[in-house]
Design an enzyme around this catalytic site. Sequence first.
Site, short mmCIF file in Angstrom:
data_model
loop_
_atom_site.label_atom_id
_atom_site.label_comp_id
_atom_site.label_asym_id
_atom_site.label_seq_id
_atom_site.Cartn_x
_atom_site.Cartn_y
_atom_site.Cartn_z
N CYS A 7 0.56 -1.11 -0.05
CA CYS A 7 -0.15 0.06 0.01
C CYS A 7 1.16 1.31 -0.48
O CYS A 7 1.79 1.08 -0.59
CB CYS A 7 -1.03 0.35 1.01
SG CYS A 7 0.14 0.08 2.52
N ASN A 10 2.39 1.19 4.19
CA ASN A 10 2.42 0.54 4.82
C ASN A 10 2.16 0.15 6.59
O ASN A 10 2.77 -0.17 7.36
CB ASN A 10 3.84 -0.13 4.29
CG ASN A 10 4.53 -1.56 5.08
OD1 ASN A 10 5.64 -1.61 5.37
ND2 ASN A 10 3.75 -2.44 5.28
N CYS A 12 -1.04 0.80 7.26
CA CYS A 12 -2.64 0.28 7.30
C CYS A 12 -3.16 -0.78 6.94
O CYS A 12 -3.39 -1.88 7.49
CB CYS A 12 -3.68 1.82 6.90
SG CYS A 12 -3.51 3.43 7.99
N ARG A 13 -3.31 -0.53 5.07
CA ARG A 13 -3.93 -1.73 4.48
C ARG A 13 -3.36 -3.01 4.45
O ARG A 13 -3.21 -3.71 4.47
CB ARG A 13 -4.29 -1.08 3.01
CG ARG A 13 -5.79 0.08 3.05
CD ARG A 13 -5.44 0.71 1.73
NE ARG A 13 -4.50 1.37 1.86
CZ ARG A 13 -3.92 2.36 0.70
NH1 ARG A 13 -4.78 2.06 -0.67
NH2 ARG A 13 -3.25 2.82 0.37
N SER A 14 -1.81 -2.76 4.48
CA SER A 14 -0.94 -3.68 3.86
C SER A 14 -0.47 -4.67 5.08
O SER A 14 -0.42 -5.85 4.76
CB SER A 14 0.14 -3.18 2.81
OG SER A 14 0.86 -2.57 3.72
N ASP A 123 -8.17 3.55 1.42
CA ASP A 123 -6.83 3.87 1.90
C ASP A 123 -7.51 4.47 3.41
O ASP A 123 -9.00 5.47 3.37
CB ASP A 123 -6.49 5.22 1.80
CG ASP A 123 -5.32 5.52 2.84
OD1 ASP A 123 -5.28 5.16 4.03
OD2 ASP A 123 -3.91 6.27 2.40
P1 4NP Z 1 -1.85 2.78 4.02
O1 4NP Z 1 -1.92 4.36 5.06
O2 4NP Z 1 -1.32 3.36 3.18
O3 4NP Z 1 -2.58 1.62 3.79
O4 4NP Z 1 -0.81 2.36 5.36
C1 4NP Z 1 -1.96 5.34 4.83
C2 4NP Z 1 -0.86 5.42 6.07
C3 4NP Z 1 0.23 7.09 5.90
C4 4NP Z 1 -0.49 8.39 4.96
C5 4NP Z 1 -1.01 7.59 3.88
C6 4NP Z 1 -2.37 6.37 3.92
N1 4NP Z 1 -0.33 9.49 5.21
O5 4NP Z 1 -0.31 10.23 4.56
O6 4NP Z 1 1.40 9.44 5.60
#
Ligand code: 4NP
Length: 161
Positions: A7, A10, A12-14, A123
């Site tokens: 994702c 790294n 949340c989703r992954s 997300d």
């Molecule tokens: P992820 O979510 O891609 O599912 O881990 C996010 C985590 C952090 C951010 C964006 C999406 N960020 O903007 O810091």
Amino acid sequence: MRLLVVCLGNICRSPMGEGALRRRIAQSPLTGRVELDSAGTSDWHIGRAPDPRAIACARGHGVDIGGLKARQLLREDFDRFDLILCADQGNLEDARALAPAGAAHKAVLWLPWAGMPGEAVPDPYYGDGRDFEHSWALVDAAAQATVRRLSAAADSGIIGP
Ligand code: 4NP
């Protein structure tokens, strides 16, 4: 078989996808035959544990992801992994841009690859607990569909031991 879930951050989703897949694989005949990891296309959260909301969500579903540490997707991951399961279209494009010649096909959009409806795991980072639950439901359904698809491939001899 070596699988990498990808994702953006790294956190949340992954990591939720990695945790869901680890559990579903452990409950399947594929247990012990799949190497699994996750990574982010960005370098924003390298070395950090998953978002506390992702850890709490996974824990609520009986999966511990608290020990995971974020890392960035590397070009070498295209050599180390057979399949790079991307959470959304932006992740897919960023991953493929990193791929060595001839390896871009290893990166796929996870939900369509798993035969699920929809394109992206949304997300949840700027959302609330309900958004994390929705992401969990998607990655856990995708994890189960992934195990079914890989099991069918293993049974047909496409995938070795
Ligand atoms: P992820 O979510 O891609 O599912 O881990 C996010 C985590 C952090 C951010 C964006 C999406 N960020 O903007 O810091």
